[in-house]
Design a protein around this motif. Structure first.
Motif, mmCIF file in Angstrom:
data_model
loop_
_atom_site.group_PDB
_atom_site.id
_atom_site.type_symbol
_atom_site.label_atom_id
_atom_site.label_comp_id
_atom_site.label_asym_id
_atom_site.label_seq_id
_atom_site.Cartn_x
_atom_site.Cartn_y
_atom_site.Cartn_z
ATOM 1 N N PRO A 335 0.803 -1.226 0.000
ATOM 2 C CA PRO A 335 0.000 0.000 0.000
ATOM 3 C C PRO A 335 0.837 1.276 0.000
ATOM 4 C CG PRO A 335 -0.799 -1.529 1.658
ATOM 5 C CD PRO A 335 0.497 -2.082 1.151
ATOM 6 N N SER A 336 2.114 1.177 0.389
ATOM 7 C CA SER A 336 2.926 2.397 0.423
ATOM 8 C C SER A 336 3.645 2.656 -0.901
ATOM 9 C CB SER A 336 3.942 2.336 1.576
ATOM 10 O OG SER A 336 4.977 1.429 1.264
ATOM 11 N N LEU A 337 3.402 1.814 -1.912
ATOM 12 C CA LEU A 337 4.062 2.034 -3.204
ATOM 13 C C LEU A 337 3.301 3.071 -4.019
ATOM 14 C CD1 LEU A 337 4.741 -1.677 -4.232
ATOM 15 C CD2 LEU A 337 6.392 -0.045 -3.302
ATOM 16 N N SER A 338 4.038 3.834 -4.802
ATOM 17 C CA SER A 338 3.389 4.829 -5.654
ATOM 18 C C SER A 338 2.790 4.150 -6.882
ATOM 19 C CB SER A 338 4.416 5.855 -6.105
ATOM 20 O OG SER A 338 5.302 5.252 -7.012
ATOM 21 N N GLY A 339 2.009 4.898 -7.657
ATOM 22 C CA GLY A 339 1.390 4.351 -8.863
ATOM 23 C C GLY A 339 2.415 3.839 -9.862
ATOM 24 N N GLY A 340 3.476 4.607 -10.061
ATOM 25 C CA GLY A 340 4.520 4.201 -11.000
ATOM 26 C C GLY A 340 5.226 2.950 -10.525
ATOM 27 N N GLU A 341 5.525 2.898 -9.217
ATOM 28 C CA GLU A 341 6.185 1.709 -8.659
ATOM 29 C C GLU A 341 5.282 0.489 -8.805
ATOM 30 O OE1 GLU A 341 9.012 3.667 -5.155
ATOM 31 O OE2 GLU A 341 6.893 3.375 -4.767
ATOM 32 N N SER A 342 3.977 0.690 -8.571
ATOM 33 C CA SER A 342 3.031 -0.414 -8.692
ATOM 34 C C SER A 342 3.035 -0.953 -10.124
ATOM 35 C CB SER A 342 1.618 0.038 -8.344
ATOM 36 O OG SER A 342 1.568 0.509 -7.022
ATOM 37 N N GLN A 343 3.021 -0.036 -11.088
ATOM 38 C CA GLN A 343 3.001 -0.473 -12.478
ATOM 39 C C GLN A 343 4.244 -1.281 -12.813
ATOM 40 O OE1 GLN A 343 1.569 1.447 -16.454
ATOM 41 N NE2 GLN A 343 3.529 2.359 -16.002
ATOM 42 N N ARG A 344 5.393 -0.844 -12.305
ATOM 43 C CA ARG A 344 6.627 -1.559 -12.627
ATOM 44 C C ARG A 344 6.671 -2.932 -11.964
ATOM 45 N NH1 ARG A 344 10.331 2.862 -11.093
ATOM 46 N NH2 ARG A 344 8.528 4.225 -11.068
ATOM 47 N N ILE A 345 6.044 -3.054 -10.782
ATOM 48 C CA ILE A 345 5.982 -4.373 -10.145
ATOM 49 C C ILE A 345 5.102 -5.313 -10.961
ATOM 50 C CG2 ILE A 345 5.138 -5.620 -8.113
ATOM 51 C CD1 ILE A 345 6.764 -3.968 -6.552
ATOM 52 N N ILE A 361 -0.904 -3.373 -22.677
ATOM 53 C CA ILE A 361 -1.205 -1.952 -22.759
ATOM 54 C C ILE A 361 -0.625 -1.237 -21.548
ATOM 55 C CG2 ILE A 361 -3.030 -0.233 -22.848
ATOM 56 C CD1 ILE A 361 -4.763 -2.143 -24.298
ATOM 57 N N PHE A 362 0.194 -0.234 -21.796
ATOM 58 C CA PHE A 362 0.833 0.514 -20.710
ATOM 59 C C PHE A 362 0.329 1.942 -20.659
ATOM 60 C CE2 PHE A 362 3.756 -2.886 -21.509
ATOM 61 C CZ PHE A 362 4.235 -3.213 -20.255
ATOM 62 N N ASP A 363 0.121 2.404 -19.427
ATOM 63 C CA ASP A 363 -0.291 3.777 -19.227
ATOM 64 C C ASP A 363 0.884 4.579 -18.686
ATOM 65 O OD1 ASP A 363 -1.669 6.061 -18.872
ATOM 66 O OD2 ASP A 363 -2.870 5.372 -17.185
ATOM 67 N N GLU A 364 1.527 5.324 -19.518
ATOM 68 C CA GLU A 364 2.695 6.143 -19.146
ATOM 69 C C GLU A 364 3.710 5.410 -18.267
ATOM 70 O OE1 GLU A 364 0.752 10.163 -18.055
ATOM 71 O OE2 GLU A 364 2.741 10.543 -18.821
ATOM 72 N N PRO A 365 4.380 4.414 -18.832
ATOM 73 C CA PRO A 365 5.347 3.668 -18.021
ATOM 74 C C PRO A 365 6.496 4.524 -17.492
ATOM 75 C CG PRO A 365 5.511 3.054 -20.342
ATOM 76 C CD PRO A 365 4.281 3.886 -20.210
ATOM 77 N N GLU A 395 1.839 7.533 -23.927
ATOM 78 C CA GLU A 395 3.046 8.134 -23.353
ATOM 79 C C GLU A 395 3.281 9.545 -23.875
ATOM 80 O OE1 GLU A 395 5.425 8.858 -21.124
ATOM 81 O OE2 GLU A 395 5.716 6.716 -20.826
ATOM 82 N N HIS A 396 3.929 10.384 -23.034
ATOM 83 C CA HIS A 396 4.255 11.751 -23.438
ATOM 84 C C HIS A 396 5.749 11.995 -23.471
ATOM 85 C CE1 HIS A 396 0.121 12.943 -23.087
ATOM 86 N NE2 HIS A 396 0.071 12.322 -21.933
ATOM 87 N N ASP A 397 6.505 11.100 -22.849
ATOM 88 C CA ASP A 397 7.933 11.325 -22.709
ATOM 89 C C ASP A 397 8.648 11.031 -24.036
ATOM 90 O OD1 ASP A 397 10.637 11.125 -22.178
ATOM 91 O OD2 ASP A 397 10.315 10.374 -20.143
#
Ligand code: ADP
Ligand code: ADP
Ligand code: ZN
Ligand code: ZN
Length: 749
Positions: A335-345, A361-365, A395-397
């Protein structure tokens, strides 16, 4: 280059899509670009992913399907050659304190196996090494590694006496029944301030229990035993899931803090299990190590018997390293992981699988990743493709966009001005096309010319939380500061956790949903709806409450929501437009009342821009102008907040803040979900907050934003234990010459 089995979307009309046709090559990487609100999610998530999900659900029994007349059918004519979809979104993994990085990646299960095989002494099969198993867990904390504790300083006010309400808990206030259990004991001087109590008096008040007060005063129930404040609160509120515990949750949260369990020291396991070791380390020691350290330890085990297990552990840990999560430990709670960290896990979990022919399908990896870490993510995305999968990325990057085999640009603008495919082709073709994205990709970014002078300094001294290495920083007041550094270097710890202790008035603005009812929309959020209702009421000589969504004027069938939602226990909620009011939300009678020729429902269907032509009342015009200024003129007044895209929501919040009184604002990765042109708009808004006199702190990786800051604090050098130091403090441009700053290196490119 169109191939026979390409994925084809025909006539997509979800949200703002205008009959979109698009062809997506299989076994390639396709990146979707376009301004925030252009319709990327509408196409990729609400159409492609939703249709795959729907087809999957078709496999449910007809009993369930028959209950679903319009089951999540996306608004689209056809989608051909659609593979099974796996969505990697920013939704946090969540879970509870028993769910850790180790358990969700299955690495902890492998460690258990390893310890049960070669740990000494042998204590049992692998399940006794589980902190979720009664046989293995520490009995004192039940496997949580920490216990709840009452923070005495928050519970009592030493400047007050009992009569003045020294016990700061709702049911212990002067006059309350529980308060009488102290003032009627005859044990205390009820007018003496707590700071003047002797140690013994204080101990009696807080901790002693189980005796009859010798000289109670009137009002003391004769047979009762005395019970100190802390055991009393623990008994009533902490250990029970009672109704009282729920009712007073907020008060409880305020006085309770968690501390390390003294028996297992956070190891979560009982002493017998903790005594089992490999090369001097227990399984809890392993779970507490950072990935990088744990890899070294596992590699040092040279037992041929367990080589398949150690190889598998090293491989999975290697994947965590590869996605830039080397700073996490296995015992970190999900629960203490951020959204980005969660996605990478989630990504790591997929890398273990050998399936192919899937659609990922990835949302802004790139979210949460420093430019330095983006390359590793790119490598993994390519790996997925090379295994024979199709990869779609929103993605925007620019650094991620450039790995695309194929690019689809949505636009040309947002909302009603978007919803079309404005480009599809290779990355190189994109660069020479006349689209908005191409324009930005071809442009060189500059540093800010005129740096603002600070109006003073905010200081944080000797911060040591999490990985911070006793650091002190100064944040300039009245200007914009960028806090930078690789993921895990300590930015959030410093700004989200330490800073509020010094500056509780700081206002945090993120892209998270606004906590509001499902009746909230842009008009209610900006407070203009009250004024609009009053205008309608005056004009028609009726009561203004009739125009409220939760009054008798609302459509009784949908209760003013305009939609009917069917909640299904194990699936997503299904909504359809209310047939009684056709989505208009009100009764026939209310809809017959007019103001300047429009019904209340007509007004809610207007865009901000149209409403500006109709309303010139100041209370309505000013907030509407703000919305237009932040680029949201195309949204309709009645659009539910829950349907705004992340970037739209953030701008609506910023527009509201521009009216606010705040002095110190913190934005955490505000560029999430934003196209380069939106970022420019955002920078403009941030500048306005500063020009109004506010201090602004931005946690960012986006080089466009960092270059426009007046000041920069760069943390590093690495992540986790290898981070937590200040690498650079000063004007962003000067970091280029600072060899210690990785961010400076990228700013210089
Ligand atoms: P992106 O992913 O490109 O940022 P979205 O696909 O989330 O954008 O949103 C596209 C646009 O559709 C946004 O302007 C959003 O406000 C709008 N929108 C959301 N729900 C609806 C709806 N039910 N009808 C029409 N437009 C909608
Ligand atoms: P950043 O914001 O720069 O990505 P963080 O401040 O989130 O970095 O993390 C810095 C270090 O602190 C990391 O090692 C991370 O695992 C640790 N950390 C952050 N939040 C927590 C937490 N709630 N509990 C335990 N460790 C944490
Ligand atoms: Zn314990
Ligand atoms: Zn209705």
């Amino acid at each position: 280059m169109i191939k026979e089995d390409d994925i084809r979307v025909v006539g997509g009309r979800e949200k703002n899509l205008k009959g979109v046709h698009v062809t997506i090559p299989k076994k390639q990487i396709t990146v979707f670009v376009g301004v925030s609100g252009s319709g990327k999610s509408a196409l990729v998530f609400d159409t492609i992913a939703a249709e795959s999900q729907r087809q999957f659900n078709e496999s449910y029994s007809s009993f369930i399907r028959n209950r679903l007349p319009h089951y999540g059918q996306p608004e689209v004519d056809a989608i051909e050659h659609l593979p099974a979809v796996i969505v990697m979104n920013q939704k946090r993994i969540g879970g509870n304190a028993r769910s850790t990085v180790g358990t969700v990646t299955d690495i902890y299960a492998l460690l258990r196996l390893l310890f049960s095989r070669i740990g000494t002494p042998f204590v049992g099969y692998s399940d006794v090494f589980s902190f979720n198993n009664p046989q293995g867990m520490c009995p004192d904390c039940e496997g949580l590694g920490k216990v709840k504790d009452i923070n005495v300083d928050r519970l009592i006010d030493r400047e007050k006496s009992l009569n003045e309400g020294a016990i700061l808990f709702p049911t212990f206030m002067p006059g309350d029944v529980r308060w009488k259990r102290y003032v009627c004991t005859g044990l205390f001087d009820n007018d003496k301030k707590l700071k003047d109590y002797t140690d013994e008096e204080m101990d009696t008040l807080l901790h002693k229990s189980g005796f009859k007060p010798p000289n109670p005063t009137e009002g003391w129930p004769p047979t009762s035993l005395y019970e100190g404040v802390i055991p009393r609160i623990k008994r009533t509120y902490l250990y029970k899931d009672s109704r009282d515990a729920k009712r007073y949750q907020e008060a409880i949260d305020r006085i309770v803090s968690e501390k390390l369990c003294a028996s297992c020291c956070g190891g979560r396991l009982n002493p017998r299990v903790l005594s089992c070791k490999i090369n001097g380390k227990s399984i809890a020691d392993c779970a507490g190590m950072q990935v990088s350290e744990l890899i070294r330890f596992i590699r040092s085990i040279r037992e041929p018997d367990v080589q398949t297990v150690t190889d598998e552990i090293v491989k999975r840990l290697g994947n965590l390293l590869a996605v830039g999560l080397g700073y996490l430990s296995m015992n970190r709670e999900t629960p203490s992981l951020s959204g980005g960290e969660s996605q990478r896990i989630k990504m790591v979990r997929q890398l273990g699988s050998s399936l192919s022919d899937l659609l990922y399908i990835f949302d802004e990896p790139s979210i949460g990743l420093h430019p330095h870490d983006v390359n590793t993510i790119n490598r993994l995305l390519k790996q997925l493709r090379d295994k024979g999968n199709t990869v779609l990325i929103v993605e925007h990057d620019p650094d991620v966009i450039q790995i695309a085999d194929y690019v689809v640009e949505m636009g040309p603008r947002a909302g009603t001005h978007g919803g079309e495919v404005v480009f599809q082709g290779s990355f190189h073709e994109l660069l020479s096309s006349p689209t908005l994205t191409a324009g930005y990709l071809n442009r060189h970014l500059n540093f800010k010319r005129e740096i603002r002078k600070p109006g003073g300094w905010l200081a944080i001294e000797h911060a040591t939380m999490n990985n911070l290495k006793d650091i002190s920083v100064r944040i300039p007041a009245g200007v914009m500061t960028a806090v930078t550094g690789v993921a895990g270097s300590g930015k959030s710890t410093l700004i989200r956790q330490v800073l509020p202790r010094y500056y509780p008035e700081a206002i945090f603005i993120d892209q998270g949903a606004i906590h509001a009812s499902n009746r909230s929309n842009l008009a209610t959020y900006t407070d203009i709806f009250d004024t609009i209702r009053t205008l309608f009421a005056k004009e028609n000589r009726v009561n203004s409450s009739l125009f409220s969504f939760n009054s008798e004027g609302a459509c009784p069938h949908c209760k003013g929501l305009g939609i009917i939602s069917t909640d299904l226990a194990f699936m997503d909620t299904v909504s359809s437009i209310c047939e009684a009011c056709e989505g208009k939300r009100y009764t026939e009678q209310v809809l017959s009342y007019r103001f300047r020729g429009k019904s209340i429902s007509d007004v809610l269907a207007m865009t901000v821009e149209d409403a500006l032509n109709m309303f010139h009342e100041k209370e309505i015009e000013t907030p509407l102008k703000r919305l237009k200024e932040v680029g949201l003129g195309y949204l309709t007044l009645g659009q539910p907040l829950s349907t705004l895209s992340g970037g739209e929501l953030q701008r609506a919040k910023l527009a509201a803040e521009l009216e606010g009184e705040g002095n110190l604002y913190v934005l955490d990765e505000p560029t999430t979900g934003l196209h380069m042109s939106d970022v420019e708009l955002l920078i403009g808004l941030m500048n306005r907050l500063v020009e109004r006199g506010s201090t602004l702190i931005v946690i960012e990786h986006n080089l466009q934003v960092i270059r426009q800051a007046d000041w920069m604090i760069d943390l590093g050098p690495g992540a986790g234990e290898e981070g937590g130091q200040v690498m650079f403090e000063g004007i962003p441009k000067d970091s280029i010459d600072c060899s210690a700053s990785i961010t400076g290196r990228y700013l210089g490119l």
